[in-house]
Design a protein around this motif. Structure first.
Motif, mmCIF file in Angstrom:
data_model
loop_
_atom_site.group_PDB
_atom_site.id
_atom_site.type_symbol
_atom_site.label_atom_id
_atom_site.label_comp_id
_atom_site.label_asym_id
_atom_site.label_seq_id
_atom_site.Cartn_x
_atom_site.Cartn_y
_atom_site.Cartn_z
ATOM 1 N N UNK A 182 2.969 8.727 -1.489
ATOM 2 C CA UNK A 182 3.827 7.923 -0.626
ATOM 3 C C UNK A 182 3.471 8.166 0.837
ATOM 4 N N UNK A 183 3.793 7.178 1.656
ATOM 5 C CA UNK A 183 3.611 7.281 3.106
ATOM 6 C C UNK A 183 4.932 6.894 3.751
ATOM 7 N N UNK A 184 5.593 7.845 4.402
ATOM 8 C CA UNK A 184 6.913 7.589 4.980
ATOM 9 C C UNK A 184 6.882 6.512 6.074
ATOM 10 N N UNK A 185 5.730 6.283 6.679
ATOM 11 C CA UNK A 185 5.640 5.262 7.726
ATOM 12 C C UNK A 185 5.518 3.850 7.166
ATOM 13 N N UNK A 186 5.365 3.750 5.840
ATOM 14 C CA UNK A 186 5.278 2.433 5.187
ATOM 15 C C UNK A 186 6.307 2.394 4.052
ATOM 16 N N UNK A 187 7.545 2.018 4.354
ATOM 17 C CA UNK A 187 8.641 2.112 3.375
ATOM 18 C C UNK A 187 8.407 1.358 2.075
ATOM 19 N N UNK A 188 7.664 0.251 2.122
ATOM 20 C CA UNK A 188 7.467 -0.560 0.923
ATOM 21 C C UNK A 188 6.138 -0.284 0.222
ATOM 22 N N UNK A 189 5.520 0.846 0.512
ATOM 23 C CA UNK A 189 4.206 1.134 -0.062
ATOM 24 C C UNK A 189 4.164 1.209 -1.587
ATOM 25 N N UNK A 190 5.289 1.454 -2.302
ATOM 26 C CA UNK A 190 5.189 1.416 -3.770
ATOM 27 C C UNK A 190 4.812 0.037 -4.315
ATOM 28 N N UNK A 191 4.973 -1.001 -3.500
ATOM 29 C CA UNK A 191 4.709 -2.356 -3.975
ATOM 30 C C UNK A 191 3.246 -2.708 -3.736
ATOM 31 N N UNK A 192 2.373 -1.974 -4.431
ATOM 32 C CA UNK A 192 0.927 -2.065 -4.214
ATOM 33 C C UNK A 192 0.351 -3.421 -4.608
ATOM 34 N N UNK A 193 1.052 -4.165 -5.453
ATOM 35 C CA UNK A 193 0.565 -5.490 -5.834
ATOM 36 C C UNK A 193 0.186 -6.325 -4.615
ATOM 37 N N UNK A 194 0.924 -6.166 -3.525
ATOM 38 C CA UNK A 194 0.717 -7.010 -2.346
ATOM 39 C C UNK A 194 -0.551 -6.689 -1.574
ATOM 40 N N UNK A 195 -1.169 -5.548 -1.846
ATOM 41 C CA UNK A 195 -2.278 -5.083 -0.998
ATOM 42 C C UNK A 195 -3.632 -5.659 -1.367
ATOM 43 N N UNK A 196 -3.768 -6.234 -2.545
ATOM 44 C CA UNK A 196 -5.090 -6.723 -2.954
ATOM 45 C C UNK A 196 -4.978 -7.697 -4.118
#
Length: 277
Positions: A68-82
């Motif tokens: 996890x990265x605290x500076x990116x609150x929605x980072x668990x939603x990896x579908x959106x990244x690629x």
């Protein structure tokens, strides 16, 4: 199952751990009021997420869990990244500036995995994976608050072998996979509501392929994942009528009932929390 259709076979998956910051700073709070009763229980959310991750492993996938990265609150939603098809990946450009920080580690992982990786650099383009449906033959992409024409153009250029069709997505829904979703080879899960019916008409009229509609009665019961012949979809205890719709339409498929649990409080669906390739 419609004849002549097939979906990609997957061997790997990416998921990402849940930061504490999602509780107060998720992008979802742009769209709805943050009420105390809807606050995420972080401990339970992580239990739900671990169950989700184990389900993918139980289906034979090699799952990489990014921190996890605290500076990116929605980072668990990896579908959106690629968007990944075969050995080629397109690293996206989310509309929210904070979310754009999520893509770097995903890009590195995809490159380290041996994929041919492209990335959206156009500062006028936005595209999120939650807007992109790949049926094995073509793409349907949301024309939404999160993905624009320039982003869709780059997707088409990155995957020139597949047609790209735009489908309008109206707020408060912000991703196409909240309206329609690929449930199986040649089968599209469609929300049985105004937005779903509009999307289905576009799919039916624009495509040279023939798809079958799986009509889902509950708005939040729609989102699903197809993994190598297994459909992961909503639980009967949450959405009994929608669960029955999947069972009735896909009697020959192995089915797993699952939820992302606490993360539904920030509008997450099953597909949001993984990238399959």
């Amino acid at each position: 199952m419609s004849e002549g259709h097939s979906l990609p076979q997957y061997s790997r998956a990416i998921v990402r751990e849940i930061p504490d910051s999602i509780r107060d700073h998720s992008e979802a709070f742009k769209w709805k009021k943050r009420r105390e009763k809807d606050m995420i229980d972080l401990g339970k959310a992580r239990e739900d997420h671990a169950r989700y991750t184990q389900t993918l492993r139980d289906l034979g996938l090699d799952v990489t869990v990014l921190p996890a990265d605290e500076s990116t609150p929605d980072c668990p939603f990896v579908e959106d990244t690629c968007v990944v098809v075969g050995n080629r990946a397109l690293v996206t450009r989310p509309v929210d500036k904070t979310r754009r920080k999520e893509v770097d580690c995903v890009e590195k992982l995809l490159k380290d995995s041996g994929l041919e990786v492209h990335r959206i650099r156009d500062k006028g383009a936005t595209l999120e994976g939650g807007d992109v449906i790949f049926t094995g033959k073509e793409f349907f992409v949301g024309d939404s608050t999160q993905s624009n024409k320039a982003g869709r153009k780059i997707l088409a250029e990155t995957f020139p072998d597949y047609p790209v069709t735009s489908i309008p997505v109206e707020p408060p829904e912000f991703h196409l996979k909240g309206v329609v979703c690929c449930a199986g080879p040649g089968v599209i899960a469609v929300g049985n509501h105004k937005s779903g019916r509009k999307a289905w008409e576009i799919i039916r009229k624009s495509s040279s392929c023939t798809y079958e509609a799986l009509w889902v009665p509950d708005y939040l019961g729609l989102n699903c994942i197809h993994v190598n012949g297994t459909v992961i979809h909503c639980r009967a205890e949450d959405w009994p009528n929608s669960c029955k719709a999947f069972a009735d339409k896909l009697p020959e498929h192995k089915r797993i009932e699952l939820t992302v649990g606490e993360l539904t409080k920030v509008d997450a669906g099953l597909s949001c929390c993984s990238v399959l390739f």
